[in-house]
Design an enzyme around this catalytic site. Structure first.
Site, PDB file in Angstrom:
ATOM      1  N   TRP A 140       3.147 -34.892 -25.806  1.00  0.00           N
ATOM      2  CA  TRP A 140       4.057 -34.173 -24.909  1.00  0.00           C
ATOM      3  C   TRP A 140       5.383 -33.974 -25.626  1.00  0.00           C
ATOM      4  CZ3 TRP A 140       7.625 -36.881 -21.066  1.00  0.00           C
ATOM      5  CH2 TRP A 140       8.239 -35.942 -20.200  1.00  0.00           C
ATOM      6  N   ASP A 222       1.437 -43.495 -20.632  1.00  0.00           N
ATOM      7  CA  ASP A 222       1.978 -42.362 -19.890  1.00  0.00           C
ATOM      8  C   ASP A 222       0.874 -41.808 -18.997  1.00  0.00           C
ATOM      9  OD1 ASP A 222       3.328 -40.194 -18.937  1.00  0.00           O
ATOM     10  OD2 ASP A 222       4.052 -39.503 -20.876  1.00  0.00           O
ATOM     11  N   LYS A 258       1.907 -33.828 -10.673  1.00  0.00           N
ATOM     12  CA  LYS A 258       0.699 -33.021 -10.786  1.00  0.00           C
ATOM     13  C   LYS A 258      -0.296 -33.338  -9.672  1.00  0.00           C
ATOM     14  CE  LYS A 258       1.980 -31.360 -14.889  1.00  0.00           C
ATOM     15  NZ  LYS A 258       3.173 -32.125 -15.214  1.00  0.00           N
TER      16      LYS A 258
END
Length: 412
Positions: A140, A222, A258
């Site tokens: 990311w 993460d 999300k």
């Protein structure tokens, strides 16, 4: 005359920052007036009509909240809304987790996944007294900047994505982690790796976990796509739960942007699994200290939505059903793109489109091909070739497939 005199600023020599690579693509997409334009850039779910989707369970909870006269706008405690952090931790670790039954965890509400990573790395840099961190190659885009800003001077990359197979470079990953110095931090993606959509299988995870333990590395997991990767929360959480089962200490940065569609509510937490309740208490006290100086206090609205849904069996099932809709549509779009490229005889092997999981696919398109797609077909994606699969729908699948076929055929 005075109006014509340019005022001198303290910041005259300030350089303009580079645009964010993800959101800058979105800006260009919005400026484009072509009627066939397609946005495959920013990582936010879109429905079949290409629009943002507010989950029905979120609508349900917000309707309840709007009539609850007991809710107010007081500050939350420094560690956040306990109903949220407790339910988020149970979702992540499982209700029968030894970390929960033995009270070996602490949970700290943060500003979504970004804030969770930020506060976690700031803590680890200070109290592990290490300036070395390992990030996947690629990862990311925000990980590198957060690592630098939290004091990690030695930012290393471990091999992860194999561009030849468009899959996991497990041997390279194991070799790089094996050579990592003891007590350094390693950031791993729990599921639905961003940007590649390539995840280790369970046997590969066991090898990764074994190296982390042998080398005495500290993992920060993460976790931005729990339940969103496969549609099965327990399956997506397996790497974290296996680390806990093996008695490891770890930090988990958890986001609900999300999987609840709460992108602008900034709902997240840092869950810390540690060796004892006493250590947990000390760690939480320091996290509160850090958070107080970063954002002082977390927002309530989104956290209350998540807590309400997770703590009510009926609403929880509605959320699972909503997840199934999203993950099912993404799988359908993956298959649709793959079948169209295969039918056209598009040069190359496109199996990775259906083998990768989650919202993203690392297509294998190079920078020149991405530029060609954007200029000729007004299809917007990242320069790395990453696409947001949910940006596809039955109205644009044929167009996108034809554009990729032309691009790959004519631009090398």
């Amino acid at each position: 005359k005075m109006a014509e005199i340019r005022r001198v600023s303290y910041f005259d020599q300030l350089e303009t920052a580079k645009p964010d690579p993800v959101f800058n693509v979105l800006v260009k997409f919005k400026e484009d007036r072509d009627q066939n334009k397609v946005n495959l850039s920013v990582g936010a779910y879109r429905n079949e009509e290409g629009l943002p989707w507010v989950l029905p369970v979120v609508r349900t909870v917000e309707a309840q909240m709007s009539t609850d006269l007991m809710l107010n706008h007081e500050y939350l405690p420094l560690d956040g809304l306990k109903a949220f952090t407790d339910s988020a931790t149970k979702l992540l670790l499982g209700g029968d987790s030894p970390a929960i039954t033995q009270n070996r965890f602490c949970a700290f509400q943060a500003i979504s996944g970004t804030g969770s990573v930020r506060v976690g790395l700031q803590f680890l840099n200070k109290f592990l007294q290490t300036d070395t961190i390992y990030l996947s190659k690629p990862t990311w885009s925000n990980h590198h900047g957060i690592a630098r800003d939290t004091g990690f001077a030695n930012i290393k990359e471990y091999r992860y994505y194999n561009p030849d197979t468009k899959g996991l470079d497990i041997e390279g990953m194991i070799a790089d982690l094996t050579s990592a110095p003891e007590n350094c931090v390693v950031v791993l993606h729990t599921c639905a790796h961003n940007p590649t959509g390539v995840d280790p299988n369970r046997d590969q995870w066991l090898r990764i976990i074994n190296v982390i333990k042998e080398r005495k590395l500290f993992p920060l997991m993460d976790t931005a796509y729990l339940g969103f990767a496969t549609g099965d929360v327990d399956n997506d959480a397996w790497p974290v739960r296996e680390m806990v089962r093996q008695g490891m200490e770890l930090f988990i940065a958890q986001s609900f942007a999300k999987n609840f569609g709460l992108y602008n509510e900034r709902v997240g937490q840092l869950c810390c699994v540690l060796s004892s309740p006493e250590v947990c208490s000390a760690v939480l006290s320091q996290l509160k200290f850090i958070g107080r100086r970063l954002w002082s206090n977390c927002p309530h609205h989104g956290a209350r939505i998540v807590a309400t849904a997770l703590n009510n069996p009926t609403l929880y099932q509605e959320w699972i059903d909503n997840l199934t809709v999203m993950t099912g549509r993404i799988k359908d779009m993956r298959d649709g793109l793959f079948q169209r490229l295969k039918a056209k005889g598009t040069p190359g092997n496109w199996d990775h489109i259906v083998n990768q999981i989650g919202m993203f696919s690392y297509t294998g398109l190079n920078g020149d091909q991405v530029e060609y797609l954007t200029k000729k077909y007004h299809i917007y994606l990242l320069s790395s070739g990453r696409i947001n699969i949910s940006g596809l729908n039955h109205a644009n699948l044929d167009y996108v497939a034809a554009a990729i076929h032309d691009t790959v055929t004519n631009i090398k």
